[in-house]
Scaffold this motif. Structure first.
Motif, PDB file in Angstrom:
ATOM      1  N   ALA A  27       0.833  -1.207   0.000  1.00  0.00           N
ATOM      2  CA  ALA A  27       0.000   0.000   0.000  1.00  0.00           C
ATOM      3  C   ALA A  27       0.867   1.257   0.000  1.00  0.00           C
ATOM      4  O   ALA A  27       0.486   2.289  -0.553  1.00  0.00           O
ATOM      5  N   ARG A  28       2.042   1.158   0.609  1.00  0.00           N
ATOM      6  CA  ARG A  28       2.902   2.340   0.695  1.00  0.00           C
ATOM      7  C   ARG A  28       3.576   2.644  -0.646  1.00  0.00           C
ATOM      8  O   ARG A  28       3.843   3.795  -0.961  1.00  0.00           O
ATOM      9  N   HIS A  29       3.868   1.609  -1.428  1.00  0.00           N
ATOM     10  CA  HIS A  29       4.729   1.815  -2.589  1.00  0.00           C
ATOM     11  C   HIS A  29       4.037   1.676  -3.937  1.00  0.00           C
ATOM     12  O   HIS A  29       4.612   2.053  -4.955  1.00  0.00           O
ATOM     13  N   PHE A  30       2.831   1.101  -3.966  1.00  0.00           N
ATOM     14  CA  PHE A  30       2.214   0.803  -5.253  1.00  0.00           C
ATOM     15  C   PHE A  30       0.765   1.283  -5.286  1.00  0.00           C
ATOM     16  O   PHE A  30       0.149   1.473  -4.236  1.00  0.00           O
ATOM     17  N   LEU A  31       0.251   1.448  -6.495  1.00  0.00           N
ATOM     18  CA  LEU A  31      -1.154   1.812  -6.645  1.00  0.00           C
ATOM     19  C   LEU A  31      -2.034   0.626  -6.253  1.00  0.00           C
ATOM     20  O   LEU A  31      -1.643  -0.525  -6.467  1.00  0.00           O
ATOM     21  N   PRO A  32      -3.212   0.918  -5.731  1.00  0.00           N
ATOM     22  CA  PRO A  32      -4.110  -0.197  -5.366  1.00  0.00           C
ATOM     23  C   PRO A  32      -4.344  -1.161  -6.531  1.00  0.00           C
ATOM     24  O   PRO A  32      -4.417  -2.374  -6.337  1.00  0.00           O
ATOM     25  N   THR A  33      -4.445  -0.613  -7.741  1.00  0.00           N
ATOM     26  CA  THR A  33      -4.720  -1.479  -8.892  1.00  0.00           C
ATOM     27  C   THR A  33      -3.499  -2.309  -9.305  1.00  0.00           C
ATOM     28  O   THR A  33      -3.639  -3.287 -10.041  1.00  0.00           O
ATOM     29  N   GLN A  34      -2.320  -1.921  -8.845  1.00  0.00           N
ATOM     30  CA  GLN A  34      -1.115  -2.696  -9.175  1.00  0.00           C
ATOM     31  C   GLN A  34      -0.951  -3.903  -8.255  1.00  0.00           C
ATOM     32  O   GLN A  34      -0.154  -4.783  -8.533  1.00  0.00           O
ATOM     33  N   VAL A  35      -1.686  -3.914  -7.164  1.00  0.00           N
ATOM     34  CA  VAL A  35      -1.517  -4.952  -6.148  1.00  0.00           C
ATOM     35  C   VAL A  35      -2.632  -5.989  -6.285  1.00  0.00           C
ATOM     36  O   VAL A  35      -3.812  -5.654  -6.208  1.00  0.00           O
ATOM     37  N   VAL A  36      -2.254  -7.239  -6.497  1.00  0.00           N
ATOM     38  CA  VAL A  36      -3.230  -8.330  -6.595  1.00  0.00           C
ATOM     39  C   VAL A  36      -3.059  -9.184  -5.338  1.00  0.00           C
ATOM     40  O   VAL A  36      -2.008  -9.797  -5.127  1.00  0.00           O
ATOM     41  N   SER A  37      -4.089  -9.170  -4.512  1.00  0.00           N
ATOM     42  CA  SER A  37      -3.997  -9.773  -3.187  1.00  0.00           C
ATOM     43  C   SER A  37      -4.821 -11.049  -3.109  1.00  0.00           C
ATOM     44  O   SER A  37      -6.018 -11.056  -3.426  1.00  0.00           O
ATOM     45  N   SER A  38      -4.190 -12.137  -2.672  1.00  0.00           N
ATOM     46  CA  SER A  38      -4.933 -13.397  -2.538  1.00  0.00           C
ATOM     47  C   SER A  38      -6.040 -13.261  -1.502  1.00  0.00           C
ATOM     48  O   SER A  38      -7.124 -13.826  -1.668  1.00  0.00           O
ATOM     49  N   ASP A  39      -5.804 -12.487  -0.449  1.00  0.00           N
ATOM     50  CA  ASP A  39      -6.843 -12.311   0.575  1.00  0.00           C
ATOM     51  C   ASP A  39      -8.062 -11.610  -0.016  1.00  0.00           C
ATOM     52  O   ASP A  39      -9.201 -11.975   0.267  1.00  0.00           O
TER      53      ASP A  39
END
Ligand code: ATP
Ligand code: MG
Length: 170
Positions: A27-39
């Protein structure tokens, strides 16, 4: 302060046990859309981010979405524990299939700190046994991690994870 070069068009695989700080770092370093979270996808398919029976379906979606993004040349970060070599291997293969580099960022907080954070967490209830299993799985593969096909493997202790900066590279 650690500066982490990260491929601007590629895959970043976060690696770390539950409570090591992966989602915080993402969350600190990337855009929300760049992060794909298994949770997040466990939640999407089961209404419960903690429902372990939803893991298979969640990772189906994670892999699909990562593939779609890599095909477009978009920086993509996988937020999952990735403590098992086979799980990392699937992601490395996905990056290779799309001809983009993969980097790993290992969040290597000490076992004591992770236990303490886990105790204080209100968003999740993690069984001590499950945490111990993750720590064991990760420690088993650690030494060979740089031979798994990643362009770079960054290992951050808890202090470094809090202060590191990410630098996108072509
Ligand atoms: P999970 O695999 O269970 O999703 P996680 O690796 O994503 O865990 P986080 O949710 O990011 O872990 O962090 C766990 C706890 O540790 C949170 O309460 C968070 O606020 C705290 N934490 C994470 N990173 C830091 C940090 N750099 N400094 C202080 N506290 C942190
Ligand atoms: Mg998380």
């Amino acid at each position: 302060q650690r500066v982490l070069p990260v491929p601007a068009m590629g895959l970043v695989v976060l690696v770390g046990v539950s409570g090591s700080g992966k989602s915080t770092f993402a969350a600190r370093h990337f855009l929300p859309t760049q992060v794909v979270s298994s949770d997040a996808y466990r939640g999407v398919v089961s209404d419960d981010e903690n429902d372990q029976s939803a893991t298979g379906d969640a990772f189906d979606l994670v892999h699909r979405i990562v593939g779609k993004r890599l095909r477009r040349g978009l920086l993509t970060v996988v937020d999952a524990t990735n403590v098992q070599r086979e799980d990392r291997g699937q992601l490395v293969r996905l990056a290779k299939e799309h001809d983009v580099p993969a980097s790993a960022i290992v969040l290597d907080a000490s076992d004591g700190l992770v236990r303490e954070r886990t105790r204080l967490r209100t968003d999740r209830d993690i069984e001590p046994d499950a945490l111990a299993r993750q720590q064991h799985d990760l420690s088993r593969g650690r030494a060979q991690l740089d031979k798994e096909g990643f362009r770079r493997v960054h290992v951050l202790d808890a202090d470094e994870a809090g202060t590191a900066v990410v630098e996108l590279e072509p």
